[in-house]
Design a protein around this motif. Structure first.
Motif, PDB file in Angstrom:
ATOM      1  N   ASP A   1     -45.130 -10.646 -27.447  1.00  0.00           N
ATOM      2  CA  ASP A   1     -45.791 -11.947 -27.379  1.00  0.00           C
ATOM      3  C   ASP A   1     -46.848 -12.107 -28.476  1.00  0.00           C
ATOM      4  O   ASP A   1     -47.106 -13.224 -28.920  1.00  0.00           O
ATOM      5  CB  ASP A   1     -46.368 -12.242 -25.989  1.00  0.00           C
ATOM      6  CG  ASP A   1     -47.462 -11.288 -25.560  1.00  0.00           C
ATOM      7  OD1 ASP A   1     -47.448 -10.112 -25.963  1.00  0.00           O
ATOM      8  OD2 ASP A   1     -48.344 -11.718 -24.798  1.00  0.00           O
TER       9      ASP A   1
ATOM     10  N   GLY B   1     -44.793 -12.800 -31.661  1.00  0.00           N
ATOM     11  CA  GLY B   1     -44.197 -14.128 -31.610  1.00  0.00           C
ATOM     12  C   GLY B   1     -45.135 -15.245 -32.009  1.00  0.00           C
ATOM     13  O   GLY B   1     -44.688 -16.340 -32.337  1.00  0.00           O
ATOM     14  N   GLN B   2     -46.433 -14.993 -31.987  1.00  0.00           N
ATOM     15  CA  GLN B   2     -47.390 -16.045 -32.332  1.00  0.00           C
ATOM     16  C   GLN B   2     -48.237 -15.720 -33.559  1.00  0.00           C
ATOM     17  O   GLN B   2     -48.823 -16.610 -34.155  1.00  0.00           O
ATOM     18  CB  GLN B   2     -48.291 -16.336 -31.137  1.00  0.00           C
ATOM     19  CG  GLN B   2     -47.509 -16.908 -29.977  1.00  0.00           C
ATOM     20  CD  GLN B   2     -48.402 -17.405 -28.875  1.00  0.00           C
ATOM     21  OE1 GLN B   2     -49.363 -18.113 -29.118  1.00  0.00           O
ATOM     22  NE2 GLN B   2     -48.089 -17.041 -27.652  1.00  0.00           N
TER      23      GLN B   2
ATOM     24  N   ARG C   1     -52.588 -24.084 -31.967  1.00  0.00           N
ATOM     25  CA  ARG C   1     -51.160 -24.319 -31.760  1.00  0.00           C
ATOM     26  C   ARG C   1     -50.706 -23.321 -30.706  1.00  0.00           C
ATOM     27  O   ARG C   1     -50.766 -22.125 -30.932  1.00  0.00           O
ATOM     28  CB  ARG C   1     -50.388 -24.110 -33.066  1.00  0.00           C
ATOM     29  CG  ARG C   1     -50.735 -25.153 -34.117  1.00  0.00           C
ATOM     30  CD  ARG C   1     -49.967 -24.937 -35.387  1.00  0.00           C
ATOM     31  NE  ARG C   1     -50.481 -23.770 -36.098  1.00  0.00           N
ATOM     32  CZ  ARG C   1     -49.975 -23.308 -37.237  1.00  0.00           C
ATOM     33  NH1 ARG C   1     -48.929 -23.894 -37.779  1.00  0.00           N
ATOM     34  NH2 ARG C   1     -50.506 -22.257 -37.823  1.00  0.00           N
TER      35      ARG C   1
ATOM     36  N   VAL D   1     -47.805 -22.078 -27.810  1.00  0.00           N
ATOM     37  CA  VAL D   1     -46.421 -22.153 -27.340  1.00  0.00           C
ATOM     38  C   VAL D   1     -46.409 -22.831 -25.982  1.00  0.00           C
ATOM     39  O   VAL D   1     -47.159 -22.461 -25.078  1.00  0.00           O
ATOM     40  CB  VAL D   1     -45.798 -20.745 -27.262  1.00  0.00           C
ATOM     41  CG1 VAL D   1     -44.434 -20.801 -26.597  1.00  0.00           C
ATOM     42  CG2 VAL D   1     -45.691 -20.134 -28.655  1.00  0.00           C
ATOM     43  N   ARG D   2     -45.602 -23.868 -25.877  1.00  0.00           N
ATOM     44  CA  ARG D   2     -45.494 -24.612 -24.629  1.00  0.00           C
ATOM     45  C   ARG D   2     -45.103 -23.674 -23.491  1.00  0.00           C
ATOM     46  O   ARG D   2     -44.181 -22.879 -23.618  1.00  0.00           O
ATOM     47  CB  ARG D   2     -44.445 -25.719 -24.801  1.00  0.00           C
ATOM     48  CG  ARG D   2     -44.520 -26.815 -23.780  1.00  0.00           C
ATOM     49  CD  ARG D   2     -43.692 -28.035 -24.197  1.00  0.00           C
ATOM     50  NE  ARG D   2     -44.174 -28.588 -25.466  1.00  0.00           N
ATOM     51  CZ  ARG D   2     -43.418 -28.645 -26.587  1.00  0.00           C
ATOM     52  NH1 ARG D   2     -42.179 -28.238 -26.592  1.00  0.00           N
ATOM     53  NH2 ARG D   2     -43.931 -29.145 -27.691  1.00  0.00           N
TER      54      ARG D   2
ATOM     55  N   ASP E   1     -47.050 -21.271 -22.324  1.00  0.00           N
ATOM     56  CA  ASP E   1     -47.855 -20.040 -22.365  1.00  0.00           C
ATOM     57  C   ASP E   1     -49.098 -20.298 -21.523  1.00  0.00           C
ATOM     58  O   ASP E   1     -50.137 -20.723 -22.015  1.00  0.00           O
ATOM     59  CB  ASP E   1     -48.217 -19.687 -23.806  1.00  0.00           C
ATOM     60  CG  ASP E   1     -49.035 -18.414 -23.935  1.00  0.00           C
ATOM     61  OD1 ASP E   1     -49.589 -17.934 -22.917  1.00  0.00           O
ATOM     62  OD2 ASP E   1     -49.139 -17.911 -25.064  1.00  0.00           O
TER      63      ASP E   1
ATOM     64  N   SER F   1     -52.546 -18.685 -22.545  1.00  0.00           N
ATOM     65  CA  SER F   1     -53.205 -19.307 -23.701  1.00  0.00           C
ATOM     66  C   SER F   1     -53.651 -20.730 -23.407  1.00  0.00           C
ATOM     67  O   SER F   1     -54.707 -21.167 -23.882  1.00  0.00           O
ATOM     68  CB  SER F   1     -52.284 -19.290 -24.924  1.00  0.00           C
ATOM     69  OG  SER F   1     -52.164 -17.965 -25.410  1.00  0.00           O
TER      70      SER F   1
ATOM     71  N   ALA G   1     -41.383 -26.288 -29.903  1.00  0.00           N
ATOM     72  CA  ALA G   1     -41.820 -25.180 -29.053  1.00  0.00           C
ATOM     73  C   ALA G   1     -43.332 -25.127 -28.793  1.00  0.00           C
ATOM     74  O   ALA G   1     -43.763 -24.452 -27.878  1.00  0.00           O
ATOM     75  CB  ALA G   1     -41.398 -23.854 -29.688  1.00  0.00           C
ATOM     76  N   ARG G   2     -44.110 -25.836 -29.619  1.00  0.00           N
ATOM     77  CA  ARG G   2     -45.562 -25.689 -29.517  1.00  0.00           C
ATOM     78  C   ARG G   2     -46.250 -27.035 -29.345  1.00  0.00           C
ATOM     79  O   ARG G   2     -45.757 -28.059 -29.780  1.00  0.00           O
ATOM     80  CB  ARG G   2     -46.114 -25.031 -30.787  1.00  0.00           C
ATOM     81  CG  ARG G   2     -45.576 -23.639 -31.015  1.00  0.00           C
ATOM     82  CD  ARG G   2     -45.982 -23.082 -32.338  1.00  0.00           C
ATOM     83  NE  ARG G   2     -45.464 -23.950 -33.395  1.00  0.00           N
ATOM     84  CZ  ARG G   2     -45.872 -23.918 -34.656  1.00  0.00           C
ATOM     85  NH1 ARG G   2     -46.792 -23.094 -35.034  1.00  0.00           N
ATOM     86  NH2 ARG G   2     -45.356 -24.742 -35.547  1.00  0.00           N
ATOM     87  N   ASP G   3     -47.415 -26.963 -28.695  1.00  0.00           N
ATOM     88  CA  ASP G   3     -48.277 -28.133 -28.532  1.00  0.00           C
ATOM     89  C   ASP G   3     -49.535 -27.958 -29.367  1.00  0.00           C
ATOM     90  O   ASP G   3     -49.992 -26.832 -29.596  1.00  0.00           O
ATOM     91  CB  ASP G   3     -48.694 -28.312 -27.071  1.00  0.00           C
ATOM     92  CG  ASP G   3     -47.535 -28.715 -26.172  1.00  0.00           C
ATOM     93  OD1 ASP G   3     -46.637 -29.431 -26.650  1.00  0.00           O
ATOM     94  OD2 ASP G   3     -47.543 -28.327 -25.000  1.00  0.00           O
TER      95      ASP G   3
END
Length: 176
Positions: free
Chosen positions: A37, A40-41, A142, A144-145, A147, A150, A168-170
């Motif tokens: 994880d 991934g970010q 930014r 990840v939708r 998560d 976070s 995938a992200r907000d």
């Protein structure tokens, strides 16, 4: 330029200090980059090996001088342990023909230190400092939708979800 906070940022109630990475911590950083994880970010240079971490740590002063990023270890007030990282970077967003310069905040916590408030305390310290010290750029994240961890940190440090950034992200933003 993104200067180091002076004096260093601390949360005495949680026993947390934000400080620069040290060369001897390259193995810890490479280990963190291998956590799925986090990888991934985060932007992991090269293959994420220890040699890549050594180069990345050595390059931190140049990145700060160029105003590109400020990356700080989240650790205890006393001792050399690394619990996680918080950082700022410059981000250019384009929306409806307008270009905005933003300051992006990001964070990660090693698995053994999660669910203790480490990310919230570290990100909160850096976010408040950034809003007070930087050039008035909006602070954004930014995320990840979905998560949930976070998203919770973002909410607790005063950010709010604005809109989808991509599939995938907000985008989250705020005054803090």
């Amino acid at each position: 330029m993104l200067d180091l906070p002076a004096p260093p940022l601390v949360d005495p109630a949680r026993g947390i200090l934000l400080r620069p990475w040290r060369p001897a911590e390259a193995l810890v950083l490479a280990t963190a980059w291998a956590v799925p994880d986090i990888a991934g970010q985060a932007t992991v240079p090269g293959s994420g090996a220890v040699a890549d971490a050594e180069r990345w740590i050595a390059g931190a002063p140049a990145r700060r001088e160029a105003g590109l990023s400020l990356d700080l270890v989240v650790g205890p007030l006393a001792g050399d342990e690394v619990w996680g990282e918080v950082g700022l970077s410059r981000l250019t967003l384009t929306s409806e023909g307008a270009v905005r310069e933003e300051v992006e905040i990001g964070w990660w916590v090693l698995p053994g230190h999660r669910r203790r408030g480490v990310a919230t305390a570290g990100a909160g310290l850096l976010a408040r400092w950034a809003v007070a010290e930087l050039d008035g750029s909006r602070l954004v994240a930014r995320i990840v939708r979905g998560d949930v961890a976070s998203e919770g940190v973002a909410t607790r440090i005063g950010l709010r979800r604005l809109a989808p950034l991509d599939e995938a992200r907000d985008l989250w933003a705020g005054p803090v």
